[in-house]
Each structure stands twice: as structure tokens, then as C-alpha cells.
Design a protein around this motif. Structure first.
Motif, PDB file in Angstrom:
ATOM      1  N   ILE A 407     -58.030  34.223 -70.275  1.00 43.34           N
ATOM      2  CA  ILE A 407     -57.375  35.706 -70.278  1.00 43.34           C
ATOM      3  C   ILE A 407     -57.508  36.247 -69.184  1.00 43.34           C
ATOM      4  CG2 ILE A 407     -58.030  37.958 -71.313  1.00 43.34           C
ATOM      5  CD1 ILE A 407     -59.374  36.356 -73.603  1.00 43.34           C
ATOM      6  N   MET A 408     -56.289  36.889 -68.951  1.00 43.67           N
ATOM      7  CA  MET A 408     -56.003  37.508 -67.377  1.00 43.67           C
ATOM      8  C   MET A 408     -55.898  38.852 -67.394  1.00 43.67           C
ATOM      9  SD  MET A 408     -54.963  34.639 -65.855  1.00 43.67           S
ATOM     10  CE  MET A 408     -53.848  34.896 -64.400  1.00 43.67           C
ATOM     11  N   ILE A 409     -55.241  39.518 -68.361  1.00 45.25           N
ATOM     12  CA  ILE A 409     -55.324  41.221 -68.577  1.00 45.25           C
ATOM     13  C   ILE A 409     -55.855  41.298 -69.901  1.00 45.25           C
ATOM     14  CG2 ILE A 409     -53.783  43.142 -68.208  1.00 45.25           C
ATOM     15  CD1 ILE A 409     -51.697  41.765 -66.591  1.00 45.25           C
ATOM     16  N   THR A 410     -57.066  42.318 -69.754  1.00 47.30           N
ATOM     17  CA  THR A 410     -57.628  42.550 -71.054  1.00 47.30           C
ATOM     18  C   THR A 410     -58.438  43.773 -70.956  1.00 47.30           C
ATOM     19  OG1 THR A 410     -59.106  41.656 -72.958  1.00 47.30           O
ATOM     20  CG2 THR A 410     -59.626  40.933 -70.734  1.00 47.30           C
ATOM     21  N   PRO A 411     -58.772  44.513 -71.865  1.00 49.06           N
ATOM     22  CA  PRO A 411     -60.029  45.319 -71.705  1.00 49.06           C
ATOM     23  C   PRO A 411     -61.154  44.663 -71.835  1.00 49.06           C
ATOM     24  CG  PRO A 411     -58.411  46.178 -73.532  1.00 49.06           C
ATOM     25  CD  PRO A 411     -58.002  44.774 -73.150  1.00 49.06           C
ATOM     26  N   ILE A 412     -62.306  45.141 -71.352  1.00 51.31           N
ATOM     27  CA  ILE A 412     -63.552  44.720 -71.760  1.00 51.31           C
ATOM     28  C   ILE A 412     -64.041  45.773 -72.807  1.00 51.31           C
ATOM     29  CG2 ILE A 412     -65.977  44.006 -70.683  1.00 51.31           C
ATOM     30  CD1 ILE A 412     -64.418  43.208 -68.222  1.00 51.31           C
ATOM     31  N   PRO A 413     -64.508  45.009 -73.989  1.00 56.32           N
ATOM     32  CA  PRO A 413     -64.953  46.160 -74.925  1.00 56.32           C
ATOM     33  C   PRO A 413     -66.194  46.845 -74.625  1.00 56.32           C
ATOM     34  CG  PRO A 413     -65.396  43.878 -75.702  1.00 56.32           C
ATOM     35  CD  PRO A 413     -64.870  43.609 -74.309  1.00 56.32           C
ATOM     36  N   TYR A 414     -66.176  48.267 -74.975  1.00 59.21           N
ATOM     37  CA  TYR A 414     -67.118  48.931 -74.793  1.00 59.21           C
ATOM     38  C   TYR A 414     -67.252  49.460 -73.168  1.00 59.21           C
ATOM     39  CZ  TYR A 414     -68.418  47.872 -79.261  1.00 59.21           C
ATOM     40  OH  TYR A 414     -68.391  47.681 -80.977  1.00 59.21           O
ATOM     41  N   VAL A 415     -66.339  48.819 -72.295  1.00 53.79           N
ATOM     42  CA  VAL A 415     -66.327  49.176 -70.882  1.00 53.79           C
ATOM     43  C   VAL A 415     -65.125  49.796 -70.670  1.00 53.79           C
ATOM     44  CG1 VAL A 415     -66.352  48.051 -68.597  1.00 53.79           C
ATOM     45  CG2 VAL A 415     -67.985  47.022 -70.338  1.00 53.79           C
ATOM     46  N   THR A 416     -64.091  49.207 -71.147  1.00 55.86           N
ATOM     47  CA  THR A 416     -62.622  49.795 -70.503  1.00 55.86           C
ATOM     48  C   THR A 416     -62.113  50.554 -71.654  1.00 55.86           C
ATOM     49  OG1 THR A 416     -62.190  47.504 -69.540  1.00 55.86           O
ATOM     50  CG2 THR A 416     -60.406  48.994 -69.537  1.00 55.86           C
ATOM     51  N   PRO A 417     -61.839  51.936 -71.531  1.00 62.59           N
ATOM     52  CA  PRO A 417     -61.286  52.743 -72.484  1.00 62.59           C
ATOM     53  C   PRO A 417     -59.960  51.930 -73.110  1.00 62.59           C
ATOM     54  CG  PRO A 417     -61.738  54.121 -70.522  1.00 62.59           C
ATOM     55  CD  PRO A 417     -61.956  52.789 -70.138  1.00 62.59           C
ATOM     56  N   THR A 418     -59.675  51.717 -74.330  1.00 64.37           N
ATOM     57  CA  THR A 418     -58.504  51.142 -74.595  1.00 64.37           C
ATOM     58  C   THR A 418     -57.365  52.161 -74.814  1.00 64.37           C
ATOM     59  OG1 THR A 418     -58.843  51.242 -76.866  1.00 64.37           O
ATOM     60  CG2 THR A 418     -59.852  49.494 -76.097  1.00 64.37           C
ATOM     61  N   LYS A 419     -56.207  51.559 -74.914  1.00 64.09           N
ATOM     62  CA  LYS A 419     -55.039  52.619 -75.084  1.00 64.09           C
ATOM     63  C   LYS A 419     -53.885  51.727 -75.897  1.00 64.09           C
ATOM     64  CE  LYS A 419     -51.024  54.578 -72.410  1.00 64.09           C
ATOM     65  NZ  LYS A 419     -50.763  54.867 -71.080  1.00 64.09           N
ATOM     66  N   PRO A 420     -53.415  52.156 -76.978  1.00 66.09           N
ATOM     67  CA  PRO A 420     -52.621  51.267 -77.836  1.00 66.09           C
ATOM     68  C   PRO A 420     -51.410  50.632 -77.065  1.00 66.09           C
ATOM     69  CG  PRO A 420     -53.008  53.351 -78.636  1.00 66.09           C
ATOM     70  CD  PRO A 420     -53.865  53.384 -77.445  1.00 66.09           C
ATOM     71  N   THR A 421     -51.028  49.369 -77.237  1.00 66.20           N
ATOM     72  CA  THR A 421     -50.109  48.525 -76.776  1.00 66.20           C
ATOM     73  C   THR A 421     -50.294  48.245 -75.420  1.00 66.20           C
ATOM     74  OG1 THR A 421     -48.650  50.460 -76.109  1.00 66.20           O
ATOM     75  CG2 THR A 421     -48.317  49.714 -78.252  1.00 66.20           C
ATOM     76  N   TYR A 422     -51.448  48.549 -74.786  1.00 64.90           N
ATOM     77  CA  TYR A 422     -51.577  48.229 -73.386  1.00 64.90           C
ATOM     78  C   TYR A 422     -52.850  47.005 -73.348  1.00 64.90           C
ATOM     79  CZ  TYR A 422     -48.704  51.767 -71.410  1.00 64.90           C
ATOM     80  OH  TYR A 422     -47.619  52.802 -71.161  1.00 64.90           O
ATOM     81  N   ALA A 423     -52.478  45.993 -72.321  1.00 66.90           N
ATOM     82  CA  ALA A 423     -53.469  45.091 -72.324  1.00 66.90           C
ATOM     83  C   ALA A 423     -54.486  45.592 -71.390  1.00 66.90           C
ATOM     84  CB  ALA A 423     -52.788  43.750 -71.796  1.00 66.90           C
TER      85      ALA A 423
END
Ligand code: 7RM
Length: 635
Positions: A407-423
């Protein structure tokens, strides 16, 4: 081991900075503290993207199965390593402990040896999603054989091409496969493929569906009696850090599929570290990735990454629609799955069937949801977030490739705030950048361009089997000193990445990468066909589906177009597999061509997507008049 498990956004930025400023010190520490080495490295990294050549942990000695199995035996021997869920929901699930896995892998490795397989030999694996598939990979790795898994949905022709390209000495298959309420005759497909392969000396056959099959004497062997006799201890082959671990084929925009070669140490370190952080896997969690091990996602995130972390990894033989569209959720409930990793195409297929079925299951065990394989559209993202995660489980939209190994681009869960359709953000150690058409790097935020990587990461594929020149041309020639991904992407105002899709001729159908060239080659073999061009068009469930423009010979023949459509799809099925069948076939008198004779797919894509109004400039075409006629006859 603080670096190994990221827990706060501040920590992510801190660790990311270290991984970029001192990559060697950073990866050395990760490697040193979290894995078993028979000998340490002489250098952490040697690289030169202009050759291109990349070596991680040069001089180190190890075996990946010692890291994935042996070292867990003392601490977690009785814990489930692989949790097998069969196709038939009435057949009991089979938990395989680390101890049992060890016995099975050791025996299997001894069988491979008894059939003459040695370090460096290539072994093709063509199996359904049954435990023997994972065991076969690990058995190869234990004795240093290079596995080449071919997805068991590929046709005999596709299989033969892959076997021959890497000169496989053996193939491991089964009598057949269960798939929903169907069975597939895998051994029959292998037999047909082997008519075209002289390199294969032996075929090991797993009994799964108990069908009547042909066994060629002296070549084909049932594996069960061999396993029974085999010793349950097999010394590891001590491997060099850079020895190839496996080959995995991926379609290119032209020509032969590319046999991507992955190394041992770098691949192990990166798949394990990304697994731990991308899924925030903690002790006793049950993790499930729905991919097939025939794809890189299965290699890295069903087998190697999870097992290197001593995790429990669920392996599902069946399909999401059998016995009904609630199967995934039934499995999540039954095994209290904590991390669930699937593809947008599966999410859309399930979403189509509403939420009634979903809501009958208890999904409260879920902590992290993952997505991989293609851009996840906004609607699917929200459906997944609302109905599966109940807005309580972060979605990790993970961007990566067969070539990147992890995996190269990803949120880290509970760490990186997510945004729909964004890696979202590059993973630790990943120096992503966007390039413009003139080869200049786009600095700053709110820019869109071609996605490249500026610096090597441990699991980058080292070459294309037998064709280093093609490796160089495909990945390292578009932009100097950069790895070019083939994808377009944009960076938003805070630096989050959104992948916009392929910029080459690869089309992703239901998460499977398909090159246009091999499909066109297959179609053109039909006696009534002169020429063809394939493009992708948006499809609600598959993400992209295939639209074919086909020029027929003027034979005066009155054969029905519908019959021809069937025959064309039949040829495609034979050459590539049913996944590459065309959804739409339009017969046409001509294809738009540039003056140098290249088909202008851009125009065909617009027409297939019903975007006739912004077709762009066609005045440079050799035959601009053909465009209107194609539009007039659009399906
Ligand atoms: C892991 C895998 C690679 C191609 C890649 C992209 C596309 C994969 C995402 C994605 C947008 C994602 N390997 N892709 N993941 N696009 N968002 N999260 O799929 O070699 O089979 O495919 O897939 O185009 O280049 S792969």
C-alpha cells in the motif's frame, strides 16, 4: 518498537518526516526490530532509477516463512493463522493454527523437493481459494522456489502464456473449483494449457470437488498421498535479501502480460509494516481481505503481511452472491471480523441489493473498512460508510499496484481524517509527486497531474521477468529519475491525494486490470473481423465495462450481428477469460485514426461514455468523417 505502530496524526507526520529525511536509518530500525534475520545486511539501500536498479538490505540472509510461521510457534502456536470459510455455508469453517500451518507447509515443501523443485525454480500455482493455495505459496518460499500464481479464472491460453514466459517446471492445481452454485474444471484447463508448454515436468493435484479427471501418468500426481508420506520438518532455504520471492503477472497496455518480480526482504518488511498500520491490527483481531490470492492484494494482505504479524487471516472460497447477497455480512457476523478489506466493485454490487439483508446481521465487530483496486466513487463510499461501518469504522481507501508490492497512499485508521474518494496521504516512506505534461513537478497543493514516486520503497518490483528493458521503459522513462505509476491524481488544498484513474490503455473492470491490446488481438482472430478497438465506459457495478468497436469484413455474408457478438465474446473468453467479455459491441465501418495510424481512443471513450458534446478537436484525424458515423450508430 514505537515506529512500528502509528497511533496519532502527530506521530504520523513525525515518522513520515524521518522516513523521508533518513530513509536508511528509518527502514533499518524497522527491519532490525521486527523480523528474524539469519544474517544482517551490509547496506540498507543501493539504488539508481536510471538503470533502474534497487536493492534493499543487501547481503542480508533470511527466509520469509521463518518470519511468517516458525517464529510464532512459541508465542502463538495454537492461535488461528488461517481461518478458512468454504464456498458452501453449510460446510464448517476450518481454523488452521500456526502449528498446523507449520506442519502443512513443511510437508508440502518436502513434496516439492521430492519432485525435484529447487531454489530458483519457478512453480506455477493455479488453485481456487482453498488453504492449499496459501500453503503452496509458503512451501515454495520455504525452499526458495519462485511462485507464480495465476488467477484460477484465467483461460488455458492465458495460463499457457504465463507458464511459458517464466519457464515453470511445475504446476500446482486442483481437480476443480467451487464457485457459488457452479463448479469449474480447473484440471481440464491445465491439461489444455500444458499442450502448449514443454517446460512443465510435473503437476500436483489437490482434490477439492471430487470430479472425474484425467491424470497423465508420470506427469500428474494427487498431492494427498504424497503429503501423507512427507516429513513434517523441512529446513528453510537461506535466502539472500534480493532473491526473487515471486513473479506475478499484470496486464500492460500493449503486448505480453508483465511478470513483475518481487524480492524477499524488502517485500517482507514493507508488506508487514503496511499491514500493521493500514489496518491497525491488534492482537486477537480477525482480519478479512476478500481478494483472490491470484492478485497482489491477496499475496500481500491475505498471506505475507498478516502472517508476518502473527495475525488471524480469513480466507473465503466463495463469491459475495452465494447463497445470497448477504454472504459477506453473514461471514463478518459469524467470525466477528474486525478488519474488512474489499473492492469498490464488490461494494457497488452489494449496494445494488439494498440494505434489508445487511441489516439482519450484526456487524458490530468491525473496526476498519478497506477499499482497493480502483477509485471508489462517492456513492459507494457513503453506502459502505453508512451501512457497513455504521459511521463508526474508518474507511481506508488504499492506492497501490502489483508493481509496488504494498500500500502506497492510504489513511491510517483512527489517525488520518478520511475524506470520501480520497486515498489521502502517502504512507510512511513514500515520496509521491505529481508531474505535468512537460515533465515538471507540480509543487504545492490544488494541482492535478501524473502520479510518480521519487524514491524507492522496500517492496518496489525489481524487474519484469526476462525483460528488464521493458521494466525501464514502462516505469522509469516517462519522467527522469522517477517511478511513473500510469495513474493520474490530484492533490487537494491540504495535500490529500485523489486518484483519478489510469492514463494509459489499461482498463479496470471489477477491479481486474485488463490491457486493451490482448483483447483486441483475440477479437481480431475472428474470421469476420478486420479491426477492433476496446475502450472502457462507466459502469455502475464494475466501475468500468468494456465497449468494443469492431470493423467487419465485407463478405456479403448475412450472418446475424447478435451471433457475431456471441462469437466474439466466446473468443475473448477462450483467450483471456470471461472477465474480459465486452458489454457492448458496435459494428462500424471505420475507426478514428491519427496520421501515424494510431487509433484515437480518447474519441472512442467519449462516445462510449455518451459525452459526444465534448469530443474535442478531430481535425487532425486521418478520417474525421468516421466520427459522426460512429455517433449515429451508437448503441
Ligand atoms: C492493488 C491493485 C493497480 C491499479 C492502479 C490504479 C488502480 C488501485 C486504487 C486504484 C484508485 C485506489 N493492484 N487502483 N487501488 N485507483 N484508488 N484505492 O489493485 O496492479 O491490480 O492495479 O489499480 O489504477 O494503478 S493492480
Amino acid at each position: 518498537m514505537s515506529n512500528y505502530h502509528i497511533k496519532h496524526l502527530e506521530e504520523y507526520f513525525q515518522v513520515y518526516r524521518k522516513s523521508v529525511n533518513q530513509p536508511e536509518a528509518f527502514w533499518e530500525e524497522i527491519a532490525e526490530e521486527n523480523f528474524m534475520w539469519r544474517k544482517k545486511w551490509n547496506a540498507v539501500l543501493d539504488w539508481d532509477f536510471s538503470k533502474p536498479s534497487v536493492q534493499w538490505f543487501r547481503g542480508a540472509k533470511l527466509n520469509i516463512t521463518e518470519n511468517c510461521i516458525d517464529r510464532h510457534l512459541l508465542t502463538r502456536g495454537d492461535q488461528t493463522a488461517i481461518l478458512f470459510e468454504p464456498n458452501n455455508p453449510n460446510e464448517p469453517a476450518e481454523p488452521i493454527s500456526y502449528k498446523q500451518l507449520s506442519v502443512r507447509v513443511n510437508k508440502f515443501a518436502n513434496v516439492l523437493k521430492s519432485k525435484g523443485i529447487q531454489k530458483g525454480d519457478r512453480v506455477c500455482i493455479y488453485l481456487p481459494m482453498i488453504p492449499e493455495l496459501s500453503v503452496a505459496l509458503l512451501a515454495c518460499a520455504r525452499i526458495g522456489a519462485i511462485h507464480s500464481v495465476v488467477f484460477a479464472g484465467f483461460s488455458a491460453t492465458a495460463l499457457a502464456t504465463r507458464i511459458n514466459d517464466s519457464d515453470c517446471k511445475m504446476i500446482i492445481t486442483s481437480d476443480g473449483a467451487f464457485r457459488g452454485n457452479k463448479t469449474i474444471d480447473l484440471k481440464g484447463i491445465v491439461d489444455e494449457a500444458l499442450d502448449r508448454c514443454t517446460c512443465v515436468e510435473s503437476v500436483l493435484v489437490v482434490k477439492r470437488i471430487e470430479s472425474e479427471i484425467q491424470m497423465k501418468s508420470g506427469r500428474d500426481f494427487w498431492i494427498a498421498p504424497l503429503l501423507e508420506k512427507a516429513s513434517d520438518t523441512c529446513q528453510i532455504e537461506i535466502m539472500d535479501a534480493e532473491d526473487p520471492l515471486f513473479i506475478l503477472y499484470t496486464s500492460g497496455s500493449t503486448g505480453m502480460p508483465k511478470g513483475m518480480v518481487h524480492s524477499t526482504a524488502g517485500y517482507m518488511v514493507y508488506s508487514a509494516y503496511t499491514f500493521k498500520n493500514t489496518f491497525q491490527y491488534t492482537e486477537n483481531d480477525v482480519y478479512w481481505c476478500t481478494a483472490d490470492i491470484g492478485w497482489i492484494t491477496g499475496h500481500s494482505y491475505i498471506v505475507y503481511g498478516p502472517l508476518a504479524n502473527g495475525a488471524t487471516t480469513l480466507m473465503f472460497e466463495g463469491v459475495p452472491s452465494y447463497p445470497d447477497f448477504g454472504r459477506f455480512w453473514e461471514i463478518v457476523q459469524k467470525h466477528k471480523v474486525n478488519q474488512f478489506y474489499t473492492a469498490p466493485t464488490a461494494i457497488r454490487a452489494l449496494a445494488k441489493h439494498g440494505t434489508e439483508l445487511v441489516n439482519t446481521y450484526d456487524l458490530s465487530s468491525l473496526k476498519v473498512l478497506g477499499s482497493v483496486g480502483e477509485p471508489i466513487n462517492e456513492e459507494a463510499w457513503h453506502w459502505y460508510n453508512d451501512n457497513i461501518g455504521k459511521r463508526n469504522s474508518p474507511i481506508v481507501d488504499t492506492w497501490w499496484q502489483t508493481e509496488t508490492g504494498g500500500i502506497m497512499i492510504t489513511p491510517i485508521p483512527y489517525v488520518t481524517p478520511t475524506k470520501p474518494t480520497y486515498a489521502t496521504l502517502p504512507f510512511i516512506g513514500i515520496q509521491a509527486c505529481l508531474m505535468d505534461e512537460n515533465g515538471q513537478e507540480l509543487k504545492g497543493n490544488q494541482v492535478e497531474g501524473r502520479l510518480c514516486i521519487k524514491f524507492p520503497w522496500p517492496s518496489i518490483a525489481r524487474t519484469i521477468w526476462g525483460n528488464h528493458q521493458r521494466y525501464k521503459e514502462t516505469y522509469f522513462s516517462a519522467y527522469e529519475h522517477k517511478y511513473f505509476t500510469g495513474d493520474g491524481a490530484l492533490r487537494d488544498e491540504v495535500g490529500y491525494y485523489r486518484i483519478t484513474g489510469r492514463v494509459d490503455d489499461v482498463i479496470i473492470v471489477s477491479g481486474h486490470n485488463l490491457g486493451t491490446a490482448p483483447i483486441e488481438d483475440a477479437i481480431n482472430e475472428h474470421p469476420a473481423v478486420v479491426e477492433s478497438a476496446i475502450v472502457g465506459f462507466p459502469h455502475y457495478v464494475k466501475g468500468s465495462a468494456l465497449y468494443g468497436y469492431v470493423i467487419l469484413k465485407d463478405t456479403g455474408e448475412s450472418r446475424k450481428h447478435d451471433n457475431l457478438r456471441k462469437e466474439i465474446n466466446q473468443i475473448i473468453t477462450e483467450h483471456i477469460g470471461p472477465i474480459a467479455k465486452l458489454d457492448k459491441i458496435q459494428f462500424t465501418d471505420g475507426l478514428p485514426k491519427t496520421r501515424s495510424g494510431k487509433i484515437m481512443r480518447r474519441i472512442l471513450r467519449k462516445i462510449a461514455a455518451n459525452e459526444m458534446e465534448n469530443i474535442g478537436d478531430i481535425s487532425t484525424l486521418l478520417n474525421p468523417e468516421v466520427v459522426q458515423s460512429i455517433i449515429d450508430n451508437k448503441l
